[in-house]
Design a protein around this motif. Structure first.
Motif, short mmCIF file in Angstrom:
data_model
loop_
_atom_site.label_atom_id
_atom_site.label_comp_id
_atom_site.label_asym_id
_atom_site.label_seq_id
_atom_site.Cartn_x
_atom_site.Cartn_y
_atom_site.Cartn_z
N ASP A 1 12.63 5.96 1.53
CA ASP A 1 11.52 6.07 0.57
C ASP A 1 11.84 5.20 -0.65
N TYR A 2 10.87 4.38 -1.06
CA TYR A 2 11.13 3.49 -2.21
C TYR A 2 11.46 4.30 -3.47
N LYS A 3 10.94 5.52 -3.54
CA LYS A 3 11.16 6.34 -4.75
C LYS A 3 12.64 6.66 -4.92
N ASN B 1 11.36 0.26 3.40
CA ASN B 1 10.22 0.86 4.10
C ASN B 1 10.68 2.12 4.81
N THR B 2 9.87 3.16 4.79
CA THR B 2 10.25 4.42 5.45
C THR B 2 10.16 4.31 6.97
N ASP B 3 9.39 3.33 7.46
CA ASP B 3 9.18 3.21 8.90
C ASP B 3 10.13 2.16 9.48
N GLN C 1 -1.63 -11.62 -5.18
CA GLN C 1 -1.63 -11.50 -3.72
C GLN C 1 -0.88 -12.64 -3.03
N VAL C 2 0.00 -12.24 -2.15
CA VAL C 2 0.78 -13.20 -1.35
C VAL C 2 0.29 -13.10 0.09
N GLY C 3 0.14 -14.23 0.75
CA GLY C 3 -0.23 -14.19 2.16
C GLY C 3 -1.16 -15.30 2.56
N GLN C 4 -1.75 -15.12 3.72
CA GLN C 4 -2.64 -16.13 4.30
C GLN C 4 -3.78 -16.48 3.36
N THR C 5 -4.39 -15.46 2.77
CA THR C 5 -5.49 -15.71 1.84
C THR C 5 -5.03 -15.55 0.39
N GLY C 6 -3.73 -15.39 0.21
CA GLY C 6 -3.14 -15.30 -1.12
C GLY C 6 -2.25 -16.49 -1.36
N LYS C 7 -1.23 -16.28 -2.20
CA LYS C 7 -0.35 -17.40 -2.53
C LYS C 7 0.75 -17.58 -1.49
N ILE D 1 5.76 -2.53 2.18
CA ILE D 1 4.83 -3.50 2.79
C ILE D 1 5.16 -3.52 4.29
N SER D 2 4.12 -3.38 5.12
CA SER D 2 4.40 -3.27 6.56
C SER D 2 4.84 -4.59 7.20
N GLY D 3 4.31 -5.72 6.67
CA GLY D 3 4.67 -7.02 7.26
C GLY D 3 3.63 -7.48 8.27
N ARG E 1 0.82 -1.21 0.00
CA ARG E 1 0.00 0.00 0.00
C ARG E 1 0.86 1.27 0.00
N GLY E 2 2.05 1.18 0.58
CA GLY E 2 2.93 2.35 0.65
C GLY E 2 3.36 2.85 -0.72
N LEU E 3 3.13 2.07 -1.77
CA LEU E 3 3.47 2.55 -3.12
C LEU E 3 2.50 3.65 -3.54
#
Ligand code: FAD
Length: 319
Positions: free
Chosen positions: A302-304, A284-286, A246-252, A264-266, A207-209
């Motif tokens: 920043d990814y940019k 990640n900026t954070d 989508q990667v994850g619990q409900t993704g791949k 991606i926050s993780g 989402r940070g993109l």
């Protein structure tokens, strides 16, 4: 009576997931003094039959013109009964998830999802699986045989081929039954793209993109790295990329050598999809983003600023 049946979908070929299912089946059959049988759903090509032939005692080919779960289930139930299956193993694709629990019910057995380890325990089977989004591992004992389990892709080593032994090949036509479901539309993933589950390197955006355009930058980086592009659920739900990414619990569930998480926050549900990655890197900026606790390499920026630099350096190193 300890036969193990592996159910594979012909359309997937002998991919890494099918190899893992075969390996798990071979070891389980050997542990129980049973035999390994393969059922191929859909018309198997020569490459798949050649790969399975030295592994299984029999290959039952369930060929049909149009996949229909009800017809497939009836025939599969009959084949499992005839072969006196003690355990039936599937991969973790959507077709398997659709068939496996229904098959267990019809056979009077028990089912469990997303197995990462199989532990024979007397005449029962214990299965380890990740729970709470990958934060813990549960060991589940299946009380009723046959044990029907679908396995996490890549959690199991491939089978060892036997020398000079070839499987007996049987062809079974699934009986026609009145359909209770109808396929309205079929969309194929873009040709030429490797499946995310098989990718060696994945560049994934979150989402940070901030929108769909930065995914073009990730694609360019992925092209240099020979990688596949993936995404978090937040990015997919925003419509910035296809849901198949989508990667994850409900993704791949993926298992690349390198997973680069960009903005991606993780969240635990995302991490559940990358627990088998060999190396995780993040931008990640954070500095307090949870993804950094799971990273081998992390860049707080920043990814940019980072992505253009990475593209430049990697392109230079490649040329
Ligand atoms: C039942 C259930 C199942 C779920 N299944 C999944 C699943 O399968 N997959 C999944 O991914 N999620 C899943 N989720 C959602 C999950 O909980 C998170 O909401 C989601 O993973 C967050 O996605 P994200 O990390 O992209 O977004 P966010 O959590 O919003 O994180 C965005 C990150 O980008 C960083 N950032 C912002 N701007 C920049 C910048 N310019 N440069 C660099 N970094 C920046 C921020 O610091 C932040 O860490 C599920 C949730 C539920 C409840």
């Amino acid at each position: 009576m300890s036969n193990v049946i592996i159910c594979l979908f012909a359309a997937n070929g002998f991919d890494r997931a099918a190899q893992g299912v075969s390996g798990a089946g071979q070891r389980l059959a050997a542990d129980n003094g049973g035999r390994l049988h393969a059922v191929v759903i859909g018309a198997a090509d020569d490459a798949l039959q050649t790969a399975l032939s030295p592994l299984a005692e029999t290959i039952t080919s369930l060929a049909f013109s149009e996949y229909q779960p009800e017809a497939c289930l009836n025939t599969l139930t009959q084949v499992c009964r005839e072969l006196a299956a003690h355990a039936v193993l599937f991969g973790n694709d959507t077709y398997s998830q659709e068939l496996a629990p229904r098959l267990a019910y019809r056979l009077g057995g028990s089912a469990v999802a997303d197995g990462i380890e199989l532990l024979p325990h007397g005449d029962k089977l214990r299965v380890k699986r990740a729970v709470y989004g990958g934060k813990a591992v549960a060991t589940i004992e299946l009380q009723r045989a046959p044990a029907v389990v679908w396995l996490r892709a890549r959690a199991f080593e491939p089978a060892e081929p036997r020398e000079g032994v070839n499987a007996e090949i049987k062809h079974v036509m699934p009986e026609a039954v009145p359909a209770t479901t109808r396929i309205i539309e079929r969309k194929n993933e873009a040709a030429g793209e490797a499946r995310l589950e098989d990718a060696a390197i994945i560049v994934s955006g979150g989402r940070g993109l901030g929108g769909p355009e930065p995914f073009e930058d990730l694609k360019a980086l992925a092209a240099i790295l020979n990688a596949q592009v993936a995404a978090s659920r937040a990015a997919c739900d925003s419509g910035w990329c296809p849901p198949t990414w989508q990667v994850g619990q409900t993704g791949k569930k993926v298992a690349p050598g390198l997973y680069l998480a960009v903005a991606i926050s993780g969240a635990s549900q995302h991490l559940a999809g990358i627990s088998d990655a060999k190396n995780i890197a993040a931008i990640n900026t954070d500095a307090d983003a949870p993804i950094f606790k799971h990273c081998r390499f992390g860049i707080v920026e920043d990814y940019k600023k980072v992505i253009p630099l990475l593209k430049e350096k990697l392109a230079a190193a490649k040329s």
